[in-house]
Scaffold this motif. Structure first.
Motif, PDB file in Angstrom:
ATOM      1  N   SER A 169      87.357  20.639  11.852  1.00 49.97           N
ATOM      2  CA  SER A 169      85.887  20.733  12.119  1.00 49.97           C
ATOM      3  C   SER A 169      85.181  21.000  11.029  1.00 49.97           C
ATOM      4  O   SER A 169      85.453  21.736  10.060  1.00 49.97           O
ATOM      5  CB  SER A 169      85.682  21.715  13.330  1.00 49.97           C
ATOM      6  OG  SER A 169      85.406  22.985  12.919  1.00 49.97           O
ATOM      7  N   SER A 221      78.616  11.524  31.606  1.00 45.19           N
ATOM      8  CA  SER A 221      77.883  12.566  30.988  1.00 45.19           C
ATOM      9  C   SER A 221      77.490  12.201  29.476  1.00 45.19           C
ATOM     10  O   SER A 221      76.817  12.635  28.791  1.00 45.19           O
ATOM     11  CB  SER A 221      78.726  13.738  30.726  1.00 45.19           C
ATOM     12  OG  SER A 221      79.777  13.619  29.912  1.00 45.19           O
ATOM     13  N   ASP A 240      93.341  17.601  16.267  1.00 43.38           N
ATOM     14  CA  ASP A 240      93.367  19.060  16.180  1.00 43.38           C
ATOM     15  C   ASP A 240      93.582  19.534  14.861  1.00 43.38           C
ATOM     16  O   ASP A 240      93.999  18.914  14.014  1.00 43.38           O
ATOM     17  CB  ASP A 240      94.450  19.574  17.102  1.00 43.38           C
ATOM     18  CG  ASP A 240      94.206  19.351  18.611  1.00 43.38           C
ATOM     19  OD1 ASP A 240      93.102  19.164  18.867  1.00 43.38           O
ATOM     20  OD2 ASP A 240      95.202  19.392  19.347  1.00 43.38           O
ATOM     21  N   TYR A 279      89.872   9.351  13.794  1.00 46.04           N
ATOM     22  CA  TYR A 279      88.605   9.128  15.177  1.00 46.04           C
ATOM     23  C   TYR A 279      88.266   7.467  14.705  1.00 46.04           C
ATOM     24  O   TYR A 279      88.270   6.747  15.644  1.00 46.04           O
ATOM     25  CB  TYR A 279      87.854  10.142  15.459  1.00 46.04           C
ATOM     26  CG  TYR A 279      86.379   9.679  16.172  1.00 46.04           C
ATOM     27  CD1 TYR A 279      87.001   9.578  17.451  1.00 46.04           C
ATOM     28  CD2 TYR A 279      85.302   9.429  15.748  1.00 46.04           C
ATOM     29  CE1 TYR A 279      85.974   9.362  18.379  1.00 46.04           C
ATOM     30  CE2 TYR A 279      84.459   8.976  16.650  1.00 46.04           C
ATOM     31  CZ  TYR A 279      84.625   9.071  17.941  1.00 46.04           C
ATOM     32  OH  TYR A 279      83.824   8.646  19.031  1.00 46.04           O
ATOM     33  N   LYS A 333      82.909   8.065  22.423  1.00 48.27           N
ATOM     34  CA  LYS A 333      82.658   9.349  22.291  1.00 48.27           C
ATOM     35  C   LYS A 333      83.779  10.352  21.992  1.00 48.27           C
ATOM     36  O   LYS A 333      84.953   9.817  22.797  1.00 48.27           O
ATOM     37  CB  LYS A 333      81.687   9.901  23.166  1.00 48.27           C
ATOM     38  CG  LYS A 333      81.083  11.247  22.589  1.00 48.27           C
ATOM     39  CD  LYS A 333      79.832  11.092  21.778  1.00 48.27           C
ATOM     40  CE  LYS A 333      79.239  12.097  21.467  1.00 48.27           C
ATOM     41  NZ  LYS A 333      78.528  12.189  20.095  1.00 48.27           N
ATOM     42  N   GLY A 386      85.833  13.697  22.016  1.00 50.73           N
ATOM     43  CA  GLY A 386      85.770  15.176  22.615  1.00 50.73           C
ATOM     44  C   GLY A 386      86.002  15.197  24.194  1.00 50.73           C
ATOM     45  O   GLY A 386      86.353  14.164  24.725  1.00 50.73           O
ATOM     46  N   ASP A 387      85.673  16.271  24.829  1.00 48.92           N
ATOM     47  CA  ASP A 387      85.733  16.682  26.304  1.00 48.92           C
ATOM     48  C   ASP A 387      84.757  16.056  27.052  1.00 48.92           C
ATOM     49  O   ASP A 387      84.028  17.110  27.555  1.00 48.92           O
ATOM     50  CB  ASP A 387      86.207  18.077  26.279  1.00 48.92           C
ATOM     51  CG  ASP A 387      86.732  18.379  27.848  1.00 48.92           C
ATOM     52  OD1 ASP A 387      87.023  17.403  28.620  1.00 48.92           O
ATOM     53  OD2 ASP A 387      86.383  19.440  28.254  1.00 48.92           O
ATOM     54  N   TYR A 388      84.727  14.786  27.266  1.00 49.85           N
ATOM     55  CA  TYR A 388      83.343  14.218  28.064  1.00 49.85           C
ATOM     56  C   TYR A 388      83.894  13.518  29.151  1.00 49.85           C
ATOM     57  O   TYR A 388      85.277  12.993  29.011  1.00 49.85           O
ATOM     58  CB  TYR A 388      82.606  13.376  27.105  1.00 49.85           C
ATOM     59  CG  TYR A 388      81.789  13.918  26.064  1.00 49.85           C
ATOM     60  CD1 TYR A 388      80.502  14.159  26.335  1.00 49.85           C
ATOM     61  CD2 TYR A 388      82.478  14.108  24.855  1.00 49.85           C
ATOM     62  CE1 TYR A 388      79.651  14.764  25.156  1.00 49.85           C
ATOM     63  CE2 TYR A 388      81.625  14.557  23.624  1.00 49.85           C
ATOM     64  CZ  TYR A 388      80.270  15.153  24.157  1.00 49.85           C
ATOM     65  OH  TYR A 388      79.736  15.445  22.866  1.00 49.85           O
ATOM     66  N   THR A 389      83.022  13.604  30.172  1.00 51.88           N
ATOM     67  CA  THR A 389      83.389  12.349  31.293  1.00 51.88           C
ATOM     68  C   THR A 389      82.415  11.165  30.978  1.00 51.88           C
ATOM     69  O   THR A 389      81.466  11.501  30.100  1.00 51.88           O
ATOM     70  CB  THR A 389      82.751  12.824  32.542  1.00 51.88           C
ATOM     71  OG1 THR A 389      81.377  13.141  32.758  1.00 51.88           O
ATOM     72  CG2 THR A 389      83.550  14.121  33.010  1.00 51.88           C
ATOM     73  N   VAL A 445      86.380   7.504  25.925  1.00 46.26           N
ATOM     74  CA  VAL A 445      86.348   8.991  25.363  1.00 46.26           C
ATOM     75  C   VAL A 445      87.673   9.048  24.695  1.00 46.26           C
ATOM     76  O   VAL A 445      88.742   8.802  25.242  1.00 46.26           O
ATOM     77  CB  VAL A 445      86.567   9.863  26.491  1.00 46.26           C
ATOM     78  CG1 VAL A 445      86.575  11.411  25.903  1.00 46.26           C
ATOM     79  CG2 VAL A 445      85.021   9.800  27.291  1.00 46.26           C
ATOM     80  N   SER A 479      90.272  11.432  22.042  1.00 43.99           N
ATOM     81  CA  SER A 479      90.350  12.899  21.538  1.00 43.99           C
ATOM     82  C   SER A 479      90.374  13.031  20.105  1.00 43.99           C
ATOM     83  O   SER A 479      90.792  11.997  19.209  1.00 43.99           O
ATOM     84  CB  SER A 479      91.969  13.098  22.091  1.00 43.99           C
ATOM     85  OG  SER A 479      91.876  13.096  23.438  1.00 43.99           O
TER      86      SER A 479
END
Length: 475
Positions: free
Chosen positions: A465, A441, A462, A361, A433, A435-438, A457, A459
């Protein structure tokens, strides 16, 4: 406070002195009164903070230290308010209640971050019964104390401070004094006395240079039998005069002075706390100087926690230009980089256990610009977000690991629940950022976009974590 190099949690410090309630009325100003040529403040918020010796106690509690506070208050609502605020922060209050005196209260009216007026509600009294009641409480608390701070604001609580210091010495408890007035003989035998420059010169006369401060300070220290004398000189730094050692001079750590309220309280709190663990006055003064530099950049009476204090010292020991930097130092470096045409990328997170997903990332984020900034949640912030068992690794540990990632140029920290304040301070060119953001947000996106920046944004990779790593380790 797991991040602190010093184990403050095992320490107990007694604070004795003039307690007060600092009350702030905040509101907007948009018109002049028809009754007189003064601004009309529409009060929209009321804030109560501990002041005087109570602020010293609060500062110690923020460091994770057990604190007992002795002071004189009235039998009134403000005393109850003061005690409620202090107890909520972990301070044990041992107040002497007076039937004839009100609780000292200072009311400040604030508008647009400017103090318009201060109103003081106070009366002073030096009575034998009050002095004895204070002495009795101090005597009962000394056996369990690692140090005692006498915070003197000349309001009457420490009218018999010479006797209290003598009691401390008999109990073998070091005493640290924040003095007041033009008679320092009352602090005879204290371990350390900390006047500011105005208070110091009121005793010894005008000093034209550092050499004269040292000479007169040494004479003063010897005359009253103090182990150390610390003179705080505002923007000119601090001078420590310690028995049997050369003078120790430090430049001020303050970058921008926004409000000096409570700076002296922070110095005496932090230096006493550090001294209880290191037993070195020079270490204690160094930490206290950094803490004071932090709080004068805040509005009103401010405190510093162990997380932030240790992070500041950790950053200071690193590269002056890259690596781990305080938010204030980083702001300067980013401005220079942007003037040089470099694009600044910003991301944030807890980064409790760094894994390959994080590293991938970071590489993606760095590719969006020239310099990558990673802002890390402090330990206290992580606990609020993730629960009491987190973080696994403390702040300095996490920052040190991130510093070693090749794609990261700067690492800094923030103590709030969201990174909005630090994003507004740094104003990066690209906010990233994962992750799953708009875009809408993402915290701070509005500020970055308003200043001509971009918000991206990315990803996460996978299969990785921190939570799953912790669960796997526990199984």
């Amino acid at each position: 406070m797991t991040s602190s190099h010093f184990n403050f949690q095992n320490k107990h410090i007694l604070v004795v002195g003039d307690v007060m309630l600092d009350r702030y009325w905040h509101g907007g100003t948009s018109r002049i009164s028809p009754e007189a040529p003064v601004q009309v403040v529409n009060v929209s918020a009321v804030e109560d903070r501990p002041g005087g010796a109570a602020n010293v106690a609060l500062g110690l509690a923020k460091l994770g230290i057990k604190v007992s506070l002795v002071g004189v208050v009235g039998r009134d609502e403000n005393a109850a308010t003061l005690e409620e605020v202090l107890v909520r922060e972990g301070v044990e209050c041992h107040f002497v209640e007076s039937d004839s005196l009100p609780t000292i209260t200072k009311l400040r009216v604030i508008s647009r971050h400017q103090q318009l007026i201060r109103l003081d509600f106070e009366e002073c009294e030096d009575s034998l019964s009050q002095n004895q009641a204070v002495a009795d409480k101090v005597l009962s608390l000394l056996p369990d104390a690692n140090a005692v701070i006498y915070s003197d604001y000349a309001k009457g609580c420490l009218a018999d401070v010479k006797k209290l210091i003598s009691m401390s010495n008999e109990a073998g408890v070091p005493s640290f004094v924040d003095p007041k007035g033009d008679d320092f003989s009352i602090y005879q035998g204290a371990t350390l006395v900390k006047p500011n420059m105005v208070e110091f010169e009121a005793i010894v006369g005008k000093c034209t240079d550092l050499k004269e401060i040292e000479q007169k300070g040494l004479e003063l220290r010897e005359r009253f039998g103090w182990q150390s004398l610390l003179v705080t000189r505002g923007e000119d730094g601090l001078v420590l005069l310690e028995e049997g050692k050369n003078s120790f001079v430090l430049a001020t750590a303050a970058k921008e002075v926004f409000d000096v309220t409570g700076a002296g309280d922070t110095v005496v709190a932090v230096l006493t706390a550090v001294y209880t663990t290191s037993k070195r006055f020079s270490d204690a003064v160094d930490y206290a100087n950094q803490a004071a530099g932090y709080v004068v950049g805040k509005l009103g009476t401010a405190s510093i926690d162990a997380d932030t204090l240790e992070a500041i010292m950790f950053a200071r020991s690193h590269s002056a230009n890259f690596g781990v930097l305080s938010p204030e130092a980083l702001q300067e470096q980013i401005k220079l980089a942007q003037l040089n045409g470099e694009k600044i990328v910003f991301t944030n997170g807890c980064f409790d256990i760094l894994h390959p997903g994080h590293v991938a990332y970071m590489k993606q984020a760095k590719a969006l610009g020239d310099r990558l900034v990673v802002a890390v949640n402090t330990d206290a912030s992580v606990k609020r977000l993730k629960g009491e068992k987190r973080p696994v690794n403390d702040l300095t540990h996490r920052m040190a690991v991130l510093e070693g990632v090749g794609s990261i140029d700067w690492v800094t920290w923030f103590d709030e629940d969201t990174p909005l304040e630090i994003i507004q301070t740094l104003t990066p060119d690209v906010l990233v950022k994962g992750g799953d953001y708009t875009i809408e947000s993402i915290v701070g996106s509005e500020h970055v976009l308003e200043h001509g920046g971009e918000v991206k944004v990315l990803s996460f990779v996978d299969g990785y974590s921190t939570t799953s790593i912790i669960e796997k380790a526990n199984n």
